[in-house]
Design a protein around this motif. Structure first.
Motif, PDB file in Angstrom:
ATOM      1  N   LEU A  39       0.826  -1.215   0.000  1.00 58.98           N
ATOM      2  CA  LEU A  39       0.000   0.000   0.000  1.00 58.98           C
ATOM      3  C   LEU A  39       0.861   1.265   0.000  1.00 58.98           C
ATOM      4  O   LEU A  39       0.367   2.361   0.274  1.00 58.98           O
ATOM      5  N   PHE A  42      -0.424   3.455  -2.629  1.00 57.18           N
ATOM      6  CA  PHE A  42      -1.893   3.577  -2.514  1.00 57.18           C
ATOM      7  C   PHE A  42      -2.324   4.427  -1.302  1.00 57.18           C
ATOM      8  O   PHE A  42      -3.385   5.032  -1.308  1.00 57.18           O
ATOM      9  N   HIS A  46      -5.865   6.429  -0.648  1.00 62.84           N
ATOM     10  CA  HIS A  46      -6.839   5.664   0.151  1.00 62.84           C
ATOM     11  C   HIS A  46      -7.970   6.565   0.667  1.00 62.84           C
ATOM     12  O   HIS A  46      -7.712   7.539   1.378  1.00 62.84           O
ATOM     13  N   PRO A  47      -9.244   6.260   0.325  1.00 61.36           N
ATOM     14  CA  PRO A  47     -10.357   7.124   0.760  1.00 61.36           C
ATOM     15  C   PRO A  47     -10.468   7.224   2.286  1.00 61.36           C
ATOM     16  O   PRO A  47     -11.008   8.188   2.803  1.00 61.36           O
ATOM     17  N   GLY A  48      -9.943   6.234   2.999  1.00 64.48           N
ATOM     18  CA  GLY A  48      -9.995   6.275   4.473  1.00 64.48           C
ATOM     19  C   GLY A  48      -8.778   6.957   5.086  1.00 64.48           C
ATOM     20  O   GLY A  48      -8.632   6.976   6.309  1.00 64.48           O
ATOM     21  N   VAL A  52      -4.862   5.329   9.175  1.00 65.73           N
ATOM     22  CA  VAL A  52      -5.389   3.995   9.505  1.00 65.73           C
ATOM     23  C   VAL A  52      -4.534   2.889   8.898  1.00 65.73           C
ATOM     24  O   VAL A  52      -4.370   1.825   9.493  1.00 65.73           O
ATOM     25  N   LEU A  53      -3.980   3.142   7.723  1.00 59.28           N
ATOM     26  CA  LEU A  53      -3.155   2.120   7.074  1.00 59.28           C
ATOM     27  C   LEU A  53      -1.826   1.968   7.821  1.00 59.28           C
ATOM     28  O   LEU A  53      -1.338   0.867   8.037  1.00 59.28           O
ATOM     29  N   VAL A  56      -1.677  -0.301  10.867  1.00 59.82           N
ATOM     30  CA  VAL A  56      -1.624  -1.769  10.710  1.00 59.82           C
ATOM     31  C   VAL A  56      -0.503  -2.213   9.768  1.00 59.82           C
ATOM     32  O   VAL A  56      -0.472  -3.364   9.331  1.00 59.82           O
ATOM     33  N   CYS A  61      -4.344  -7.917   8.951  1.00 59.37           N
ATOM     34  CA  CYS A  61      -5.423  -7.026   9.424  1.00 59.37           C
ATOM     35  C   CYS A  61      -6.767  -7.350   8.743  1.00 59.37           C
ATOM     36  O   CYS A  61      -7.548  -6.444   8.436  1.00 59.37           O
ATOM     37  N   GLU A  64      -9.796  -6.044  10.763  1.00 59.40           N
ATOM     38  CA  GLU A  64      -9.913  -4.578  10.695  1.00 59.40           C
ATOM     39  C   GLU A  64     -10.429  -4.155   9.314  1.00 59.40           C
ATOM     40  O   GLU A  64     -11.253  -3.264   9.195  1.00 59.40           O
ATOM     41  N   PHE A  65      -9.937  -4.870   8.266  1.00 56.75           N
ATOM     42  CA  PHE A  65     -10.344  -4.507   6.903  1.00 56.75           C
ATOM     43  C   PHE A  65     -11.847  -4.718   6.718  1.00 56.75           C
ATOM     44  O   PHE A  65     -12.564  -3.826   6.257  1.00 56.75           O
ATOM     45  N   LEU A  68     -14.599  -2.399   7.858  1.00 58.84           N
ATOM     46  CA  LEU A  68     -14.765  -1.099   7.194  1.00 58.84           C
ATOM     47  C   LEU A  68     -15.044  -1.172   5.696  1.00 58.84           C
ATOM     48  O   LEU A  68     -15.385  -0.177   5.070  1.00 58.84           O
ATOM     49  N   HIS A  69     -14.845  -2.328   5.109  1.00 60.55           N
ATOM     50  CA  HIS A  69     -15.018  -2.446   3.639  1.00 60.55           C
ATOM     51  C   HIS A  69     -15.818  -3.705   3.332  1.00 60.55           C
ATOM     52  O   HIS A  69     -15.796  -4.647   4.113  1.00 60.55           O
ATOM     53  N   VAL A  73     -14.301  -4.357  -2.560  1.00 60.87           N
ATOM     54  CA  VAL A  73     -13.142  -3.453  -2.575  1.00 60.87           C
ATOM     55  C   VAL A  73     -11.881  -4.255  -2.884  1.00 60.87           C
ATOM     56  O   VAL A  73     -11.066  -3.869  -3.720  1.00 60.87           O
ATOM     57  N   TYR A  77      -9.236  -4.110  -6.121  1.00 62.59           N
ATOM     58  CA  TYR A  77      -7.844  -3.678  -6.010  1.00 62.59           C
ATOM     59  C   TYR A  77      -6.836  -4.826  -5.979  1.00 62.59           C
ATOM     60  O   TYR A  77      -5.636  -4.583  -6.017  1.00 62.59           O
ATOM     61  N   GLY A 503     -20.054   2.732   0.506  1.00 60.66           N
ATOM     62  CA  GLY A 503     -19.443   1.870   1.519  1.00 60.66           C
ATOM     63  C   GLY A 503     -20.312   0.680   1.872  1.00 60.66           C
ATOM     64  O   GLY A 503     -21.189   0.269   1.107  1.00 60.66           O
TER      65      GLY A 503
HETATM   66  C1  HEM Z   1      -5.990  -3.470   0.190  1.00 57.68           C
HETATM   67  C2  HEM Z   1      -6.180  -2.550   1.134  1.00 57.68           C
HETATM   68  C3  HEM Z   1      -7.218  -1.496   1.126  1.00 57.68           C
HETATM   69  C4  HEM Z   1      -7.923  -0.966   0.101  1.00 57.68           C
HETATM   70  C5  HEM Z   1      -7.846  -1.338  -1.398  1.00 57.68           C
HETATM   71  C6  HEM Z   1      -8.841   0.012   0.656  1.00 57.68           C
HETATM   72  C7  HEM Z   1      -9.746   0.754  -0.079  1.00 57.68           C
HETATM   73  C8  HEM Z   1     -10.724   1.573   0.470  1.00 57.68           C
HETATM   74  C9  HEM Z   1     -11.821   2.163  -0.262  1.00 57.68           C
HETATM   75  C10 HEM Z   1     -12.091   1.985  -1.772  1.00 57.68           C
HETATM   76  C11 HEM Z   1     -12.541   2.886   0.618  1.00 57.68           C
HETATM   77  C12 HEM Z   1     -13.829   3.700   0.305  1.00 57.68           C
HETATM   78  C13 HEM Z   1     -15.048   3.060   0.936  1.00 57.68           C
HETATM   79  C14 HEM Z   1     -15.528   1.812   0.284  1.00 57.68           C
HETATM   80  O1  HEM Z   1     -15.650   1.792  -0.972  1.00 57.68           O
HETATM   81  O2  HEM Z   1     -15.851   0.837   0.998  1.00 57.68           O
HETATM   82  C15 HEM Z   1     -11.916   2.761   1.909  1.00 57.68           C
HETATM   83  C16 HEM Z   1     -12.370   3.363   3.057  1.00 57.68           C
HETATM   84  C17 HEM Z   1     -11.783   3.216   4.288  1.00 57.68           C
HETATM   85  N1  HEM Z   1     -10.735   2.397   4.596  1.00 57.68           N
HETATM   86 FE1  HEM Z   1      -9.657   1.259   3.319  1.00 57.68          FE
HETATM   87  N2  HEM Z   1      -8.653   0.075   1.988  1.00 57.68           N
HETATM   88  C18 HEM Z   1      -7.674  -0.841   2.335  1.00 57.68           C
HETATM   89  C19 HEM Z   1      -7.215  -1.131   3.594  1.00 57.68           C
HETATM   90  C20 HEM Z   1      -7.640  -0.524   4.745  1.00 57.68           C
HETATM   91  C21 HEM Z   1      -7.176  -0.833   6.065  1.00 57.68           C
HETATM   92  C22 HEM Z   1      -6.159  -1.931   6.367  1.00 57.68           C
HETATM   93  C23 HEM Z   1      -7.823   0.017   6.924  1.00 57.68           C
HETATM   94  C24 HEM Z   1      -7.732   0.107   8.413  1.00 57.68           C
HETATM   95  C25 HEM Z   1      -7.508  -0.877   9.215  1.00 57.68           C
HETATM   96  C26 HEM Z   1      -8.673   0.859   6.149  1.00 57.68           C
HETATM   97  C27 HEM Z   1      -9.497   1.846   6.650  1.00 57.68           C
HETATM   98  C28 HEM Z   1     -10.453   2.528   5.951  1.00 57.68           C
HETATM   99  C29 HEM Z   1     -11.377   3.490   6.521  1.00 57.68           C
HETATM  100  C30 HEM Z   1     -11.415   3.963   7.973  1.00 57.68           C
HETATM  101  C31 HEM Z   1     -12.215   3.912   5.480  1.00 57.68           C
HETATM  102  C32 HEM Z   1     -13.398   4.872   5.563  1.00 57.68           C
HETATM  103  C33 HEM Z   1     -14.606   4.013   5.920  1.00 57.68           C
HETATM  104  C34 HEM Z   1     -15.959   4.682   5.854  1.00 57.68           C
HETATM  105  O3  HEM Z   1     -16.122   5.639   5.063  1.00 57.68           O
HETATM  106  O4  HEM Z   1     -16.854   4.205   6.586  1.00 57.68           O
HETATM  107  N3  HEM Z   1      -8.543   0.517   4.832  1.00 57.68           N
HETATM  108  N4  HEM Z   1     -10.832   1.937   1.788  1.00 57.68           N
END
Ligand code: HEM
Length: 546
Positions: A39, A42, A46-48, A52-53, A56, A61, A64-65, A68-69, A73, A77, A503
């Motif tokens: 990552l 990335f 990352h939209p989050g 947070v990344l 961990v 994780c 944790e993943f 939230l997703h 997703v 990716y 989401g």
């Molecule tokens: C391969 C790894 C990851 C990818 C491709 C990814 C991608 C994304 C995407 C596309 C979103 C936008 C919301 C959605 O479409 O669901 C998002 C939101 C988020 N992500 Fe990740 N993410 C990754 C890993 C993580 C990890 C490891 C964490 C934390 C432990 C994290 C925390 C968050 C948070 C806090 C949000 C906002 C959630 C919300 O709006 O409710 N992400 N992520």
């Protein structure tokens, strides 16, 4: 794929809480579901956010993943970010292989949900197959599901961005996939057969039955957001079967050409019955059609409202009054109005589903409709409308039942992976009660759907009109009651995410915003209940006593 040890993962932990100016040699890796993702680049996208990344970095994780997703997703990716498999991981590896590398059975297996009650009994591995299902239904379903998942994201974007459905997408569904034929059902199949079309799953139109059609509407309901669904097929599916069936006064070649043009997605049709002052009260419509002095035309004047797909339509199956004012259901006829006749004006109605539904006001000003465009007999249109209504109500139910499977699947998944107050939601009895109500409601709807569909498939059309109008109305009433309950329970399970348009809760948000459409369109819930009981009263044995 390269195997990555726990130590190597841990060594690539990035620099937690560091500034943006980290040395580029530092990698930020995480492991999810047994795969390792890089990552480093990335994190900026990352939209989050980055923080947070970084928390961990270098760790496993998965939990944790998924808090939230949703898994789409990762599907999106995986190819871009995955650098290897985690050695000695306890996680089950998700199969991200492309479908071309799989056998037919493996591919079907990968497309079927394993979540309890997320699939109809036909797809449940250890359930005995009910007699109306065959392998052709299974192949049809999976091929359709695969095709629809390919356009799901595009449809979500259309819905979000408030656009009409583009002509190219309509043509994909029509020309490339022949899906528009399936959504219009058995009455267009003789024409589809003549045109040499092959349906999803390699099905010949002559083999297509009502259970294939049920699957088509249910899969569409499962994958495609409601506004786009209505724009793509809503208006058409409730009007084209009527054209195929009742437009017998025009030359056959012309009728077949009209049907073929709509099936291929080149042209669009819609049903124009409801009026501002007569929504469900069809017998009291006032749009007038008067014969011209030369006897060659009906001259139509009036207004129609809430016409799904009307903004983009070329053909309007229009209910008109040809009898005297006050003649009720005995003075109604159906006309097929081609927009190119002139005198038809359209205005968009902004509804709470989406612009994509292309809902319209339709104004008819001295529209000259050739008499051969009369569908059925003059003043006997009410019968055609009623027969068409049964099909319309049934297909609305099929779409709803499909969409409810998605809602139940999301709720089950969420309740299992979401942890609050130290345990998963599903460990709370109150959540299990909610799931039980949802499962019970949906499973009984499925059984009711099967029962009506089986009768429709085997009864002649006249008997259907007499026997099934009431039960179909009660089916629709029950479907929308259960939908109301499921929408309510799902919102409570998802909390704030049910009010968030993107989401994890996006399907629930869409359901709670739009579930009322099915309770109103095709006859309101109260009218359905009343019609069902009145029809039962009409058949009540005169001397029956308690
Ligand atoms: C391969 C790894 C990851 C990818 C491709 C990814 C991608 C994304 C995407 C596309 C979103 C936008 C919301 C959605 O479409 O669901 C998002 C939101 C988020 N992500 Fe990740 N993410 C990754 C890993 C993580 C990890 C490891 C964490 C934390 C432990 C994290 C925390 C968050 C948070 C806090 C949000 C906002 C959630 C919300 O709006 O409710 N992400 N992520």
């Amino acid at each position: 794929m390269r195997e990555i040890s726990q130590d190597e993962l841990a060594a690539n932990c990035g620099t937690r809480f560091a500034s943006d100016e980290r040395p580029s040699s530092e990698k930020l890796w995480v492991a999810i579901d047994g795969y390792v993702y890089d990552l480093t680049k990335f994190e900026k996208l990352h939209p989050g956010g980055k923080a947070v990344l970084r928390m961990v970095g270098g760790q496993e994780c998965t939990k944790e993943f998924y808090a939230l997703h949703n898994k789409s997703v990762l599907e999106k990716y995986h190819k871009r970010l995955c650098v290897g498999k985690l050695k000695d991981s306890e996680q089950n590896l998700t199969n991200f292989e492309t479908s071309s590398a799989m056998s037919k059975e493996e591919e079907q297996e990968s497309l079927a949900s394993k979540v309890p009650f997320a699939e109809i009994p036909l797809l449940r591995p250890n359930w005995v197959r009910q007699p109306w299902w065959t392998d052709s239904h299974r192949d049809f379903l999976f091929d359709l599901r695969k095709k629809l998942s390919g356009i799901q994201e595009e449809c979500e974007q259309i819905e979000k961005q408030g656009k009409y459905v583009p002509d190219e997408l309509q043509e994909v569904l029509g020309k490339e996939w022949n899906l528009l034929s399936c959504l219009n059902g058995t009455s267009v199949m003789p024409i589809a057969q003549k045109l040499g079309l092959v349906l999803p799953g390699g099905l010949q139109p002559k083999e297509f039955d009502l259970f294939h059609e049920y699957i088509a509407h249910a899969e569409f309901g499962r994958r495609i957001p409601v506004g786009t669904r209505n724009g793509l097929a809503g208006g058409m599916a409730i009007s084209l079967p009527a054209i195929a069936h009742f437009a017998g006064n025009m030359p056959e070649a012309l009728r077949e050409q009209i049907v073929a043009d709509v099936l291929s997605g080149k042209k669009k049709s819609c049903l124009a019955v409801s009026e501002p002052q007569a929504g469900s009260d069809v017998a009291n419509i006032i749009t007038m059609a008067v014969k011209s002095k030369c006897g060659k035309y009906y001259i139509v004047n009036g207004i129609k409202k809430w016409i799904t797909g009307g903004m983009n339509a070329d053909y309007f199956v229009t209910a008109v009054r040809t009898g005297p004012v006050g003649s009720g259901m005995k003075g109604i006829s159906l006309l097929l109005v081609d927009k190119s006749f002139g005198g038809v004006t359209l205005k968009h109605i902004k509804t709470s589903d989406a612009m994509a539904a292309a809902t319209a006001w339709v104004y008819y000003d001295d529209v000259h409709v050739p008499v051969e465009y009369l569908m059925g007999q003059e003043n006997k249109g009410f019968r055609c409308i009623v027969a068409n209504f049964n099909h319309e109500r049934w297909l609305i139910c099929a779409g709803v039942v499909g969409s409810l499977r998605t809602i139940l699947e999301d709720c089950f998944l969420w309740a299992t992976q979401r942890e609050v107050f130290g345990k998963a939601l599903i460990q709370q009895p109150v959540i299990r009660q909610k799931l039980a109500r949802m499962i019970g409601g949906l499973e009984s709807l499925e059984a009711y759907m099967d029962s009506i569909t089986y009768q429709m498939a085997h009864m002649d059309s006249f008997t259907q009109m007499i026997e099934l109008g009431g039960p179909t109305a009660i089916l629709k009433f029950q479907v929308t009651r259960v939908m109301t309950m499921i929408s309510d329970e799902a919102v409570q399970i998802f909390g704030g995410r049910a009010l968030t348009a993107s989401g994890l809760g996006k399907n629930i948000e869409q359901m709670q915003r739009t579930f009322k459409f099915a309770s109103i369109l095709g006859g309101s819930e109260e009218i359905m209940a009343d019609l069902g009981v009145r029809q039962a009263m009409a058949m009540f044995p005169q001397h029956a006593r308690l």
